[in-house]
Design an enzyme around this catalytic site. Structure first.
Site, short mmCIF file in Angstrom:
data_model
loop_
_atom_site.label_atom_id
_atom_site.label_comp_id
_atom_site.label_asym_id
_atom_site.label_seq_id
_atom_site.Cartn_x
_atom_site.Cartn_y
_atom_site.Cartn_z
N LYS A 56 0.68 0.10 7.35
CA LYS A 56 1.18 -1.28 7.20
C LYS A 56 1.94 -1.72 8.45
CE LYS A 56 3.41 -0.21 3.44
NZ LYS A 56 2.92 1.18 3.31
N THR A 57 2.87 -0.89 8.90
CA THR A 57 3.62 -1.24 10.11
C THR A 57 2.72 -1.24 11.33
OG1 THR A 57 5.58 -0.21 9.12
CG2 THR A 57 5.64 -0.64 11.47
N HIS A 65 -11.43 30.59 -10.47
CA HIS A 65 -11.57 29.17 -10.14
C HIS A 65 -12.94 28.88 -9.54
CE1 HIS A 65 -7.50 28.04 -11.07
NE2 HIS A 65 -6.97 28.89 -10.20
N HIS A 106 -8.11 35.97 -9.98
CA HIS A 106 -7.62 34.62 -10.29
C HIS A 106 -8.37 33.57 -9.45
CE1 HIS A 106 -4.38 31.70 -11.42
NE2 HIS A 106 -4.79 31.13 -10.30
N GLU A 107 -8.48 33.80 -8.14
CA GLU A 107 -9.12 32.81 -7.27
C GLU A 107 -10.63 32.77 -7.50
OE1 GLU A 107 -7.39 30.73 -5.82
OE2 GLU A 107 -5.47 31.74 -5.99
N PRO A 159 2.54 4.87 1.25
CA PRO A 159 3.11 5.24 2.55
C PRO A 159 2.07 5.90 3.44
CG PRO A 159 4.55 5.94 0.75
CD PRO A 159 3.26 5.49 0.12
N GLY A 160 2.10 5.57 4.71
CA GLY A 160 1.21 6.19 5.68
C GLY A 160 -0.13 5.53 5.86
N GLY A 176 0.81 -1.20 0.00
CA GLY A 176 0.00 0.00 0.00
C GLY A 176 0.85 1.25 0.00
#
Length: 738
Positions: free
Chosen positions: A269-270, A488, A484-485, A265-266, A263
């Site tokens: 799994k460990t 969006h 610009h914002e 990272p993060g 999977g």
């Protein structure tokens, strides 16, 4: 607990005796080598400028009065002879050396070389002491008394000291090496216990550094792992197999030898492996793949053998190897031939084939690069199960947030589902960091409880960084960033298949942005995306640059990240998703690192790649054209939103909607309410689950009368559904205006 704590007292005593014997052997060996080297170097130095005389010649020199002094060398039982001035010594080649004292009062010898030139040299005469000290001294005194000249006589420069016993001399030479090796061994053992490296003591180079955790010693159980129900189910079955092997062997089932946790990272799994240690009542060996790799060839293979040997002693048990791709890389030509990594992998493969599955030794391994692992390692019989630990879905993120907020004091307004929706794509480590940042923010604000505002602010901190309070923008820059914002936000608000606008800000942040627009989904979606959704995402990314050109009649480098994101999406659509008209259902690339950066490699010719770039540009131009149309059609509403944004610097999506609808944004009760227009439904709401039972062919034959009755009803329902689908395109223009 540590691995050594599982050994019996007799085993510990034997181990201590073996270590002491090894210490003695090393000290003896070094002492012998140093003694031999010292003797050899002394002998070589003596032969370089010394002349050995026979003992009878020494006596003749005494009788002839040619000896000025005698030195006793007790360490080697020799006599060093100093002749008188004028003594002439002739060597075997006929060269005569005459004793003399030079002008600088330095004693030496002169001789004539082959060219007839006089040269100087230094000689040292010695002989083996064949008589006792007393006999030699007595003989010298008799000669001095018989000397008629009455001179100072023969000097004896050193008193006699009895020679040391050979055994005592050896022990004296041995003591320093024994002390040095003892100190080094103690230091190495201390460093190994403190986790500071070292080699685990003399003779421990090939020993395994695995740590053994017994039940509940890790402090982690399955209760602490959320969002990975499928993985926990697979591992629970393995644990049950270890506890109750009888009910599986009765039916003929075999114990799986290994399970590979794969999977990004993060994802935990460990943590999941530690939870296995907390749930199982068997020993748990934990080791990293890098612990096997050393600069000495063969050490890694030795450690693998030692690890499985120790595991077989305490079976049933579980062995966990983290980051197994360190030693499990594919054995191709790029790795070279007989190196340390390949030997370690070969030994691991042999051990996995060799141990008896009935003993209950199960190997767990974790990696985020399964594509680089050797195929021999992945085949059934070695790693029988491949357990995917993927990014959690909405329910998994909610459960993960509940786990991480277990010890956090939350306010009544905290809605973990809202936070889970905002964190789509985040892994468990991201959610843990988010909760911790929210708690830290609540403390900074002087509050006793964590509020919903803290949770959302922590999420924004993760994606955009902290605010740059000292950054100052000019009026033109503020206006440019605001348009610009809002560009969006306006494109996202007016488009279908987009996520609602949550927040707009023109406050610079530490991640490099002068402002950002936050979109937050209203429902959990899988990784499945339609072409319309991907095109809408590209169009939203183009909204900022479109607003710059339409309103401000300029272009800035602030759109660089937007352009890069849009290009990546378009390139994936053409290369991997088969969404271009020119290439159609043709895969031009393949995924390389699925669980890391998600990058891909090209699998086509160079001219095809050039044509692919043109197809990508077609998609980008189409999306940009749509964004420009939306900006031009809603220019008046944009000016109103920008004016309010310049005043407040940060507004919510609900305030933007209130301005567009002509309402007072200051009277918005819920600033985080949905900003999706009523005419535009969420994409996931168009998906309907089939609730009616679908009969199998055998059931249809058993109930022949029921099927014909249901068929007409289905046929009548189908025509009614068709006009609704056909009417959707006609209603699309109406949804542009909220």
């Amino acid at each position: 607990m540590d691995q050594n704590n599982n050994k019996k007292p007799d085993q510990n005593k034997n181990s201590n005796w073996r270590g002491f014997i090894h210490l003695i052997c090393w000290a003896v060996l070094l002492a012998v080598l140093v003694s031999y080297a010292t003797t050899y170097m002394t002998s070589m130095g003596r032969q370089a400028s010394s002349v050995e005389l026979e003992y009878s010649r020494f006596l003749d020199m005494l009788d002839a009065g040619e000896v000025a002094a005698v030195d006793f060398d007790n360490s080697e039982s020799i006599l060093v002879i100093t002749p008188v001035d004028g003594y002439v010594y002739t060597d075997g080649e006929g060269t005569a050396y005459t004793k003399a004292t030079f002008e600088d009062e330095t004693p030496g010898y002169t001789f004539t070389n082959a060219l007839g030139q006089e040269q100087r040299t230094f000689l040292k005469f010695f002989t083996v002491q064949l008589q006792s000290y007393d006999a030699i001294v007595e003989h010298i005194r008799e000669l001095d008394q018989a000397n008629p000249s009455g001179g100072e006589g023969i000097r004896i420069n050193q008193d006699y000291q009895p020679p040391m016993s050979p055994i005592l001399l050896f022990l004296v030479n041995l003591a320093p090496f024994f002390i040095i090796i003892l100190v080094m061994s103690l230091v190495m053992n201390w460093m190994a216990k403190k986790g500071m490296g070292g080699i685990g003591g003399i003779g421990g180079v090939g020993k395994s550094n695995a740590k053994v955790y017994m039940e509940k010693s890790t402090g982690v159980t399955f209760r602490d792992v959320a969002g990975q129900d499928e993985a926990k189910e697979s591992l629970t079955e393995i644990i049950d197999f270890l506890h109750n092997p009888g009910k599986y062997t009765e039916i003929g089932a075999k114990l799986p030898k290994g399970a590979l946790l794969v999977g990004p990272p993060g994802t935990g799994k460990t943590l999941l492996a530690k939870a296995v240690a907390g749930e199982a009542n068997v020993p748990f060996f934990s080791i990293s793949g890098s612990d096997f790799v050393e600069m000495f060839v063969g050490v890694g293979a030795s450690r693998v053998r030692d690890l499985f040997k120790e595991a077989s002693k305490v079976a049933p048990c579980i062995v966990f190897i983290d980051e197994i791709d360190t030693i499990g890389k594919s054995r191709d030509n790029r790795m070279g031939g007989n190196d340390e990594r390949e030997q370690t992998l070969n030994q691991l493969l042999a051990e996995m084939d060799g141990f008896d599955p009935t003993k209950g030794v199960i190997l767990l391994a974790a990696t985020n690069r399964p594509e680089v692992l050797d195929q021999a390692l992945l085949r059934p019989g070695r790693f029988d199960r491949r357990i995917t630990i993927d990014r959690p879905n909405l329910a998994g993120r909610i459960a993960t947030l509940e786990v991480h907020t277990r010890n956090i004091k939350l306010g009544e307004d905290v809605n973990l589902k809202k936070v889970a929706l905002a964190t789509a794509g985040c892994v468990g480590a991201d959610l843990a960091n988010l909760v911790n940042e929210a708690a830290l923010r609540a403390v900074r604000k002087g509050r006793k409880l964590v509020s919903q505002e803290d949770m959302l602010a922590a999420f924004e901190l993760v994606i955009a960084g902290t605010e740059k309070k000292g950054s100052v923008l000019t009026e033109f820059e503020k206006k440019l960033v605001a348009y610009h914002e809002v560009g969006h936000a306006m494109v996202a608000y007016k488009q279908k298949n987009t996520e609602p606008v949550q927040k707009i800000t023109i406050v610079p942040h530490t991640q490099g942005s002068l402002g950002y627009t936050l979109l937050m989904p209203e429902e959990d979606k899988t990784e499945l995306r339609t072409k319309e959704e991907l095109m809408a995402k590209i169009t939203v990314s183009m909204g900022g640059r479109a607003a710059e050109e339409v309103v401000m009649d300029t272009m800035t480098n602030g759109a660089s990240q937007d352009i890069q994101d849009a290009t990546n999406v378009a390139r994936n659509m053409v290369a991997m998703f088969g969404m271009s008209e020119e290439f159609g259902m043709m895969a031009l690339a393949s995924r390389r690192n699925q669980y890391l950066d998600g990058g891909y490699g090209m699998d086509c010719a160079q001219d095809t790649a050039a044509r692919m770039d043109k197809a990508v540009k077609v998609l980008l131009d189409e999306a940009y054209k749509t964004a420009v149309e939306v900006i031009r059609e809603n220019r008046e509403d944009m000016d109103k939103v920008v004016a309010y944004l310049l005043e407040k610097e940060t507004i919510t999506g609900a305030e933007m909607v209130a301005i567009i609808e002509g309402r007072d944004p200051a009277l918005v009760e819920n600033p985080y309410a949905s900003t999706r227009p009523a005419e535009i439904e969420a994409p996931a709401k168009k998906v309907h689950m089939i609730s009616e039972k679908i009969l199998a062919p055998e059931e249809l034959e058993a109930a022949p009368e029921a099927a014909p009755e249901e068929a007409p009803e289905a046929a009548e329902a189908a025509p009614e559904a068709v006009p609704e689908e056909e009417a959707a395109p006609e209603e699309a223009p109406e949804t542009e205006e909220p």
